[in-house]
Enzyme design. Structure first.
Site, mmCIF file in Angstrom:
data_model
loop_
_atom_site.group_PDB
_atom_site.id
_atom_site.type_symbol
_atom_site.label_atom_id
_atom_site.label_comp_id
_atom_site.label_asym_id
_atom_site.label_seq_id
_atom_site.Cartn_x
_atom_site.Cartn_y
_atom_site.Cartn_z
ATOM 1 N N GLU A 1 23.087 -102.503 -44.191
ATOM 2 C CA GLU A 1 23.569 -101.287 -43.534
ATOM 3 C C GLU A 1 22.658 -100.102 -43.813
ATOM 4 O O GLU A 1 22.374 -99.293 -42.931
ATOM 5 C CB GLU A 1 24.993 -100.979 -43.994
ATOM 6 C CG GLU A 1 25.586 -99.746 -43.323
ATOM 7 C CD GLU A 1 27.020 -99.489 -43.749
ATOM 8 O OE1 GLU A 1 27.553 -98.427 -43.388
ATOM 9 O OE2 GLU A 1 27.598 -100.356 -44.443
ATOM 10 N N HIS B 1 4.354 -96.317 -32.344
ATOM 11 C CA HIS B 1 5.238 -97.361 -32.845
ATOM 12 C C HIS B 1 4.951 -98.676 -32.139
ATOM 13 O O HIS B 1 4.363 -98.716 -31.061
ATOM 14 C CB HIS B 1 6.696 -96.958 -32.651
ATOM 15 C CG HIS B 1 7.113 -95.825 -33.529
ATOM 16 N ND1 HIS B 1 8.396 -95.333 -33.559
ATOM 17 C CD2 HIS B 1 6.410 -95.073 -34.428
ATOM 18 C CE1 HIS B 1 8.480 -94.340 -34.432
ATOM 19 N NE2 HIS B 1 7.288 -94.160 -34.965
ATOM 20 N N GLU C 1 6.812 -100.763 -30.530
ATOM 21 C CA GLU C 1 7.399 -100.935 -29.206
ATOM 22 C C GLU C 1 6.500 -100.341 -28.127
ATOM 23 O O GLU C 1 6.318 -100.908 -27.050
ATOM 24 C CB GLU C 1 8.776 -100.257 -29.142
ATOM 25 C CG GLU C 1 9.796 -100.828 -30.114
ATOM 26 C CD GLU C 1 9.881 -100.029 -31.395
ATOM 27 O OE1 GLU C 1 10.962 -99.995 -31.991
ATOM 28 O OE2 GLU C 1 8.845 -99.436 -31.806
ATOM 29 N N CYS D 1 13.625 -96.192 -31.890
ATOM 30 C CA CYS D 1 13.990 -94.790 -32.057
ATOM 31 C C CYS D 1 14.222 -94.183 -30.673
ATOM 32 O O CYS D 1 13.956 -94.815 -29.645
ATOM 33 C CB CYS D 1 12.894 -94.032 -32.802
ATOM 34 S SG CYS D 1 11.323 -93.908 -31.900
ATOM 35 N N CYS E 1 10.934 -93.968 -28.467
ATOM 36 C CA CYS E 1 10.498 -95.271 -27.947
ATOM 37 C C CYS E 1 11.463 -95.775 -26.879
ATOM 38 O O CYS E 1 11.047 -96.352 -25.876
ATOM 39 C CB CYS E 1 10.390 -96.284 -29.078
ATOM 40 S SG CYS E 1 8.931 -96.072 -30.123
#
Length: 230
Positions: free
Chosen positions: A71, A107, A109, A137, A140
């Site tokens: 988490e 990034h 992605e 994020c 992205c």
């Protein structure tokens, strides 16, 4: 493990092998115009230096740490993106590999569309699958959504081990935008972790021993994603 570290430190425009800037970056920077026949018209732009690691197989210790669906992801400040690309009836076959970013620039992605799909063909049908250590994020997500809207022949499925900062309103908006753009968003199930281990990790033919709370954490993130996308 086969991997190449690619660094671009020269100031100015970043290009791919054919000299074109990726559509994802171009869309984000407002430098894309679409001609009457639907082709991208890309204008030059200045982009910062970046570092992306590419390869065929991930180190097993890196996988177990970065993909663990905890988490609170303290210390996990990278994105690992494992990809499969099916171009349909072409001689290329199924493309497979991974990207790892250092969060010092672009990034993973975003860079995928530049490094893994540099020669985009609007006549082909692309089926793209990502297994990522965390969901995109907000920046992205917006870039990916714009690419999917512009390239209707690209079908993207994203399986995420964790949801990145899912409590934030802008993150939720980004995930919703991806969903509306046609991206299939899923949280990785225990079987998905095993599949990724077998397909993308330098595992020395050893099976993955899943952590104790893997299924429980999957159910937690699955519920959160369902609430966001409803």
């Amino acid at each position: 493990m086969t991997e190449d570290v690619k660094e671009v430190k020269k100031e100015g425009q970043r290009t791919v092998d054919n000299g074109e800037v990726s559509s994802a970056e171009a869309v984000n920077n407002g430098a894309v115009a679409i001609s009457q026949n639907g082709d991208f018209q890309v204008e030059p732009m200045e982009l910062p230096p970046f570092e992306i690691i590419t390869g065929d197989r991930i180190d097993p210790f890196a996988f177990k740490f970065q993909f663990k669906n905890v988490e609170y992801s303290s210390g996990r400040n990278k994105t690992f993106l494992c990809y499969l690309v099916d171009k349909g009836n072409t001689a290329d076959g199924l493309l497979r590999g991974y990207l790892e970013d250092e969060h010092t620039g672009s990034h993973a992605e975003e860079v995928f569309f530049m490094q893994c799909l540099p020669n985009y063909d609007p006549t082909l049908k692309y089926t793209v699958t990502w297994y990522v250590s965390s969901s995109p994020c907000s920046a992205c997500a917006a870039k990916i959504a714009e690419v999917l809207k512009a390239r209707k022949n690209v079908k993207l499925s994203i399986f995420a081990a964790r949801l990145f900062e899912w409590e934030e309103a802008e993150i939720q908006a980004g995930l919703k935008a991806l969903h509306v753009a046609g991206c299939k968003l899923r949280v990785m199930k225990p079987l998905d972790f095993s599949y990724t281990w077998d397909t993308f990790v330098e595992n020395e033919e050893q099976p993955l021993n899943l952590w104790e709370d893997c299924k429980e954490n999957y159910e937690y993130y699955h519920e959160k994603l369902a609430d966001i996308l409803q």
